[in-house]
Motif scaffolding. Sequence first.
Motif, short mmCIF file in Angstrom:
data_model
loop_
_atom_site.label_atom_id
_atom_site.label_comp_id
_atom_site.label_asym_id
_atom_site.label_seq_id
_atom_site.Cartn_x
_atom_site.Cartn_y
_atom_site.Cartn_z
N ILE A 100 -20.43 -0.67 3.56
CA ILE A 100 -19.44 0.29 4.08
C ILE A 100 -18.08 -0.39 4.21
N LEU A 101 -18.09 -1.63 4.74
CA LEU A 101 -16.84 -2.39 4.85
C LEU A 101 -16.25 -2.67 3.47
N LEU A 102 -17.11 -3.03 2.52
CA LEU A 102 -16.66 -3.31 1.16
C LEU A 102 -16.04 -2.07 0.53
N GLY A 103 -16.70 -0.92 0.69
CA GLY A 103 -16.17 0.33 0.13
C GLY A 103 -14.87 0.74 0.79
N PHE A 104 -14.80 0.60 2.11
CA PHE A 104 -13.58 0.94 2.84
C PHE A 104 -12.42 0.06 2.41
N LEU A 105 -12.68 -1.25 2.29
CA LEU A 105 -11.63 -2.19 1.90
C LEU A 105 -11.15 -1.92 0.48
N ALA A 106 -12.09 -1.67 -0.44
CA ALA A 106 -11.72 -1.37 -1.82
C ALA A 106 -10.89 -0.09 -1.90
N LEU A 107 -11.30 0.93 -1.14
CA LEU A 107 -10.56 2.19 -1.12
C LEU A 107 -9.17 2.00 -0.52
N PHE A 108 -9.09 1.22 0.57
CA PHE A 108 -7.81 0.96 1.22
C PHE A 108 -6.84 0.27 0.26
N GLU A 109 -7.33 -0.76 -0.43
CA GLU A 109 -6.45 -1.50 -1.35
C GLU A 109 -6.05 -0.64 -2.55
N LEU A 110 -6.96 0.22 -3.01
CA LEU A 110 -6.63 1.10 -4.12
C LEU A 110 -5.57 2.11 -3.73
N VAL A 111 -5.74 2.73 -2.56
CA VAL A 111 -4.77 3.73 -2.08
C VAL A 111 -3.42 3.07 -1.86
N LYS A 112 -3.43 1.88 -1.26
CA LYS A 112 -2.16 1.17 -1.02
C LYS A 112 -1.47 0.83 -2.34
N PHE A 113 -2.26 0.43 -3.32
CA PHE A 113 -1.71 0.12 -4.64
C PHE A 113 -1.06 1.35 -5.27
N LEU A 114 -1.74 2.49 -5.20
CA LEU A 114 -1.20 3.73 -5.77
C LEU A 114 0.06 4.18 -5.05
N VAL A 115 0.08 4.04 -3.72
CA VAL A 115 1.27 4.40 -2.94
C VAL A 115 2.44 3.50 -3.32
N GLN A 116 2.17 2.22 -3.49
CA GLN A 116 3.22 1.28 -3.87
C GLN A 116 3.78 1.60 -5.26
N MET A 117 2.89 1.90 -6.20
CA MET A 117 3.35 2.24 -7.54
C MET A 117 4.13 3.55 -7.54
N PHE A 118 3.70 4.49 -6.70
CA PHE A 118 4.43 5.75 -6.57
C PHE A 118 5.82 5.51 -6.00
N THR A 119 5.91 4.57 -5.05
CA THR A 119 7.21 4.20 -4.48
C THR A 119 8.13 3.66 -5.56
#
Length: 219
Positions: A100-119
């Motif tokens: 669960i921690l692994l999935g949450f962390l992977a999702l968090f980093e993916l979302v942050k990456f997409l937000v940064q690229m969108f920025t």
Amino acid sequence: MMEPVEKTIISIDWMTVMLFISLVVLALGKYLYHKKFLNFIILPFNDKYILLHNKKGQFSHWFHLLLTLFQLINLSLFLYLVLRTFSLLPDGEPLTIYFILLGFLALFELVKFLVQMFTGYVFNNTVVISGLIFSKISYLNYSSIVILLTNILLIYITTNSKTAIYTAILCVALINGIGVAKLLKNYQKALFPYFVYFILYLCALEIAPLVLIGSYLKG
């Protein structure tokens, strides 16, 4: 008459397996991309890795993906061990909690990456933003080597050692601090017109999650 005392034994077999998998991933990256690995291993002392490999397609390169997987495995395990040390683990199967921690962390980093690229897309400066992201992820991947060593200590040697946890956090902060300092130095001209937005970005996506985690652990 001596009364029997129940002794709880915590299985570390699955932790050993995860550590082994992460080491295999790291060894695979070293074996397949030896030159890249040599440049990567001296990252805090020399920017050669960033300068040579910060180009189009860097995020989808197998070496970068392997290092990111190595980081996710060890960082998730470190978070699990931190929660265990501070008696904050929820009820449930340890391996399930870890995934669960692994999935949450992977999702968090993916979302942050997409937000940064969108920025970067919004400010019409995708090249610079992608360079910044690559640099930050590279330093985070590098600091996961420290996290790996700390995981080994917390599992096999100094179990539930808060000192080891605090030392690891300090080392990771130092490594990534070096990365941010070099990042600002290398991109100061490009970032100057967007300095205010850059500070807001740091507060929202970099500092805020750390503050929330720290507050949770303190509570």
